[in-house]
Design a protein around this motif. Structure first.
Motif, PDB file in Angstrom:
ATOM      1  N   LYS A   1       0.834  -1.204   0.000  1.00 49.60           N
ATOM      2  CA  LYS A   1       0.000   0.000   0.000  1.00 49.60           C
ATOM      3  C   LYS A   1       0.867   1.253   0.000  1.00 49.60           C
ATOM      4  CE  LYS A   1      -3.868   2.242   2.331  1.00 49.60           C
ATOM      5  NZ  LYS A   1      -5.046   2.072   3.202  1.00 49.60           N
ATOM      6  N   ARG A   2       1.907   1.280   0.825  1.00 48.82           N
ATOM      7  CA  ARG A   2       2.814   2.442   0.866  1.00 48.82           C
ATOM      8  C   ARG A   2       3.551   2.605  -0.456  1.00 48.82           C
ATOM      9  NH1 ARG A   2       4.201   0.282   5.905  1.00 48.82           N
ATOM     10  NH2 ARG A   2       6.163  -0.469   5.033  1.00 48.82           N
ATOM     11  N   LEU A   3       4.020   1.492  -1.017  1.00 42.74           N
ATOM     12  CA  LEU A   3       4.779   1.536  -2.270  1.00 42.74           C
ATOM     13  C   LEU A   3       3.950   2.160  -3.386  1.00 42.74           C
ATOM     14  CD1 LEU A   3       7.074   0.751  -4.219  1.00 42.74           C
ATOM     15  CD2 LEU A   3       6.067  -1.548  -4.314  1.00 42.74           C
ATOM     16  N   PHE A   4       2.748   1.667  -3.589  1.00 45.00           N
ATOM     17  CA  PHE A   4       1.923   2.187  -4.680  1.00 45.00           C
ATOM     18  C   PHE A   4       1.469   3.614  -4.400  1.00 45.00           C
ATOM     19  CE2 PHE A   4       0.431  -2.211  -6.367  1.00 45.00           C
ATOM     20  CZ  PHE A   4       1.717  -2.436  -6.837  1.00 45.00           C
ATOM     21  N   ASP A   5       1.166   3.906  -3.138  1.00 46.23           N
ATOM     22  CA  ASP A   5       0.710   5.252  -2.794  1.00 46.23           C
ATOM     23  C   ASP A   5       1.780   6.293  -3.086  1.00 46.23           C
ATOM     24  OD1 ASP A   5      -1.296   7.035  -1.497  1.00 46.23           O
ATOM     25  OD2 ASP A   5       0.338   7.340  -0.071  1.00 46.23           O
ATOM     26  N   ARG A   6       3.028   5.962  -2.802  1.00 52.09           N
ATOM     27  CA  ARG A   6       4.110   6.933  -2.950  1.00 52.09           C
ATOM     28  C   ARG A   6       4.687   6.983  -4.361  1.00 52.09           C
ATOM     29  NH1 ARG A   6       7.257   5.138   2.635  1.00 52.09           N
ATOM     30  NH2 ARG A   6       5.622   5.843   4.075  1.00 52.09           N
ATOM     31  N   SER A   7       4.466   5.939  -5.151  1.00 51.80           N
ATOM     32  CA  SER A   7       5.182   5.867  -6.427  1.00 51.80           C
ATOM     33  C   SER A   7       4.288   5.889  -7.664  1.00 51.80           C
ATOM     34  CB  SER A   7       6.022   4.580  -6.470  1.00 51.80           C
ATOM     35  OG  SER A   7       5.191   3.428  -6.519  1.00 51.80           O
ATOM     36  N   TRP A   8       2.966   5.867  -7.500  1.00 51.00           N
ATOM     37  CA  TRP A   8       2.077   5.639  -8.637  1.00 51.00           C
ATOM     38  C   TRP A   8       2.269   6.647  -9.757  1.00 51.00           C
ATOM     39  CZ3 TRP A   8       0.293   1.119  -9.233  1.00 51.00           C
ATOM     40  CH2 TRP A   8      -0.706   0.852 -10.182  1.00 51.00           C
ATOM     41  N   HIS A   9       2.512   7.900  -9.400  1.00 53.93           N
ATOM     42  CA  HIS A   9       2.740   8.923 -10.422  1.00 53.93           C
ATOM     43  C   HIS A   9       4.163   9.464 -10.368  1.00 53.93           C
ATOM     44  CE1 HIS A   9      -1.221   8.921 -12.036  1.00 53.93           C
ATOM     45  NE2 HIS A   9      -1.805   9.347 -10.937  1.00 53.93           N
ATOM     46  N   ALA A  10       5.045   8.761  -9.696  1.00 58.73           N
ATOM     47  CA  ALA A  10       6.437   9.210  -9.597  1.00 58.73           C
ATOM     48  C   ALA A  10       7.207   8.792 -10.847  1.00 58.73           C
ATOM     49  CB  ALA A  10       7.093   8.620  -8.350  1.00 58.73           C
ATOM     50  N   SER A  11       8.379   9.388 -11.026  1.00 60.86           N
ATOM     51  CA  SER A  11       9.253   8.984 -12.126  1.00 60.86           C
ATOM     52  C   SER A  11       9.755   7.566 -11.880  1.00 60.86           C
ATOM     53  CB  SER A  11      10.448   9.929 -12.232  1.00 60.86           C
ATOM     54  OG  SER A  11      11.282   9.783 -11.093  1.00 60.86           O
ATOM     55  N   ALA A  12      10.239   6.917 -12.931  1.00 61.27           N
ATOM     56  CA  ALA A  12      10.757   5.559 -12.782  1.00 61.27           C
ATOM     57  C   ALA A  12      11.890   5.521 -11.766  1.00 61.27           C
ATOM     58  CB  ALA A  12      11.230   5.029 -14.134  1.00 61.27           C
ATOM     59  N   ARG A  13      12.800   6.488 -11.843  1.00 57.48           N
ATOM     60  CA  ARG A  13      13.942   6.487 -10.937  1.00 57.48           C
ATOM     61  C   ARG A  13      13.498   6.617  -9.478  1.00 57.48           C
ATOM     62  NH1 ARG A  13      19.745   9.176 -11.850  1.00 57.48           N
ATOM     63  NH2 ARG A  13      20.571   8.961  -9.753  1.00 57.48           N
ATOM     64  N   ARG A  14      12.540   7.519  -9.229  1.00 51.19           N
ATOM     65  CA  ARG A  14      12.049   7.673  -7.859  1.00 51.19           C
ATOM     66  C   ARG A  14      11.310   6.412  -7.414  1.00 51.19           C
ATOM     67  NH1 ARG A  14      10.857  10.449  -3.528  1.00 51.19           N
ATOM     68  NH2 ARG A  14       8.731  10.583  -2.728  1.00 51.19           N
ATOM     69  N   THR A  15      10.558   5.813  -8.328  1.00 50.58           N
ATOM     70  CA  THR A  15       9.836   4.586  -7.990  1.00 50.58           C
ATOM     71  C   THR A  15      10.803   3.475  -7.599  1.00 50.58           C
ATOM     72  OG1 THR A  15       8.004   5.139  -9.473  1.00 50.58           O
ATOM     73  CG2 THR A  15       8.270   2.817  -8.887  1.00 50.58           C
ATOM     74  N   PHE A  16      11.926   3.358  -8.323  1.00 44.70           N
ATOM     75  CA  PHE A  16      12.907   2.324  -7.992  1.00 44.70           C
ATOM     76  C   PHE A  16      13.445   2.532  -6.580  1.00 44.70           C
ATOM     77  CE2 PHE A  16      13.967   2.329 -12.785  1.00 44.70           C
ATOM     78  CZ  PHE A  16      12.814   1.610 -13.043  1.00 44.70           C
ATOM     79  N   GLY A  17      13.694   3.780  -6.208  1.00 51.74           N
ATOM     80  CA  GLY A  17      14.182   4.071  -4.861  1.00 51.74           C
ATOM     81  C   GLY A  17      13.158   3.723  -3.796  1.00 51.74           C
ATOM     82  N   ILE A  18      11.893   4.046  -4.074  1.00 53.07           N
ATOM     83  CA  ILE A  18      10.823   3.721  -3.128  1.00 53.07           C
ATOM     84  C   ILE A  18      10.670   2.208  -3.008  1.00 53.07           C
ATOM     85  CG2 ILE A  18       8.351   3.926  -2.678  1.00 53.07           C
ATOM     86  CD1 ILE A  18       8.475   6.632  -4.189  1.00 53.07           C
ATOM     87  N   GLU A  19      10.790   1.502  -4.136  1.00 53.08           N
ATOM     88  CA  GLU A  19      10.739   0.035  -4.104  1.00 53.08           C
ATOM     89  C   GLU A  19      11.811  -0.534  -3.193  1.00 53.08           C
ATOM     90  OE1 GLU A  19      11.176  -1.568  -7.975  1.00 53.08           O
ATOM     91  OE2 GLU A  19       9.096  -1.200  -8.577  1.00 53.08           O
ATOM     92  N   ARG A  20      13.053  -0.042  -3.368  1.00 46.83           N
ATOM     93  CA  ARG A  20      14.161  -0.560  -2.553  1.00 46.83           C
ATOM     94  C   ARG A  20      13.932  -0.279  -1.071  1.00 46.83           C
ATOM     95  NH1 ARG A  20      17.087   1.747  -6.928  1.00 46.83           N
ATOM     96  NH2 ARG A  20      17.541   3.606  -5.674  1.00 46.83           N
ATOM     97  N   ALA A  21      13.499   0.950  -0.759  1.00 49.77           N
ATOM     98  CA  ALA A  21      13.282   1.333   0.637  1.00 49.77           C
ATOM     99  C   ALA A  21      12.159   0.520   1.275  1.00 49.77           C
ATOM    100  CB  ALA A  21      12.972   2.828   0.724  1.00 49.77           C
ATOM    101  N   THR A  22      11.155   0.152   0.481  1.00 49.07           N
ATOM    102  CA  THR A  22      10.049  -0.654   0.992  1.00 49.07           C
ATOM    103  C   THR A  22      10.439  -2.116   1.131  1.00 49.07           C
ATOM    104  OG1 THR A  22       8.487   0.855  -0.116  1.00 49.07           O
ATOM    105  CG2 THR A  22       7.627  -1.270   0.619  1.00 49.07           C
ATOM    106  N   GLN A  23      11.210  -2.613   0.166  1.00 50.53           N
ATOM    107  CA  GLN A  23      11.534  -4.041   0.128  1.00 50.53           C
ATOM    108  C   GLN A  23      12.592  -4.449   1.141  1.00 50.53           C
ATOM    109  OE1 GLN A  23      10.044  -6.583  -0.834  1.00 50.53           O
ATOM    110  NE2 GLN A  23      10.816  -7.364  -2.799  1.00 50.53           N
ATOM    111  N   LEU A  24      13.573  -3.590   1.386  1.00 50.30           N
ATOM    112  CA  LEU A  24      14.703  -3.978   2.235  1.00 50.30           C
ATOM    113  C   LEU A  24      14.279  -4.487   3.609  1.00 50.30           C
ATOM    114  CD1 LEU A  24      17.721  -4.305   2.634  1.00 50.30           C
ATOM    115  CD2 LEU A  24      17.844  -1.885   3.301  1.00 50.30           C
TER     116      LEU A  24
END
Length: 258
Positions: free
Chosen positions: A214-237
């Motif tokens: 929920k946090r990942l999609f909420d924060r990245s849905w309209h973000a750039s690809a690069r920002r989305t990748f960072g959010i993915e890493r921060a959520t997944q770790l």
């Protein structure tokens, strides 16, 4: 909760009900405050795995009770001012507070779902609608625009042309059309039962993974690809570390080690 908002907890679920049935759950400022309080109360509970949001009586909500809301113009103005630490006013927080929760929010919609009522439903993560449900971005009928986080929610669900069409016309559309354009997730004969079944399925998954998704999609849905990748890493770790710790513990138990 008072203020025509009912909140109850049953096992791992929270049930939030708009409870002004004689007025088709027409929204008052007190009800909006009650929704904010309910969301914050749910957020404090660690045992809740899903929220089911519904309306008592013939409708989910017919929208803002304009006549009642305008009786006290000062209260309307004061509740229109955003709190700086949240970035939302009372009208907006009544919707966006459900987005802030770490657990899924499932709306069960029937009857009218107009104006502010629709914007509350759009703030849920999933929407089940009865076949006879009706939807309208109603604000244009009062010379207004959707201001209860409607623009943010609509932009995540449907195309800009459909959003403008609904907003500029204030047309009432049926459930099948709403499903076709992505305004609702699914049309079903019993939205509340469908919400219950989904809550049961989600409860079998890791609460940390569900919250992370929920946090990942909420924060990245309209973000750039690069920002989305960072959010993915921060959520997944932290999830990977949690899984590794869990597997390491199992390995020790299998080896007979402490």
């Amino acid at each position: 909760m008072g203020s025509h908002i009912a909140l109850r907890f049953d096992g791992d679920r929270a049930y939030v009900t708009l409870d002004r049935p004689d007025k088709h759950n027409g929204l008052t400022i007190e009800m909006l405050r009650g929704l904010v309080d309910a969301a914050h109360a749910v957020g404090k509970r660690k045992d809740v795995r899903a929220v089911i949001l519904s309306g008592n009586g013939p409708s989910f909500s017919s929208g803002l009770d304009v006549a009642k809301a305008t009786r006290d113009p000062l209260a309307g103005v004061l509740n229109f001012v955003p709190l700086p630490w949240r970035g939302t006013n009372t009208f907006q927080e009544a919707c966006w507070a459900w987005r802030r929760l770490n657990v899924p929010v499932i709306a069960a919609v029937h009857g009218r779902c107009f104006g502010g009522g629709l914007q509350i439903a759009l703030a849920a993560d999933v929407r089940f609608a009865a076949p006879e449900a009706e939807f309208s971005v109603m604000e244009a009928k009062h010379g207004l625009v959707p201001d209860m986080t409607g623009a943010a929610s609509l932009s995540r669900l449907i195309g800009i042309d459909k959003a403008l069409l609904l907003t500029m016309t204030a047309d009432v559309v049926d459930a099948s059309y709403a499903e076709r354009i992505g305004l609702v997730t699914e049309v079903t004969a019993d939205p509340l039962a469908a919400a219950e079944k989904l809550a049961e399925r989600i409860a079998t998954r890791s609460p940390h993974a569900v919250a992370g998704a929920k946090r990942l999609f909420d924060r990245s849905w309209h973000a750039s690809a690069r920002r989305t990748f960072g959010i993915e890493r921060a959520t997944q770790l932290p999830l990977v570390l949690r899984l590794a710790t869990k597997l390491d513990g199992r390995s020790h138990n299998e080896d007979g080690k402490p």
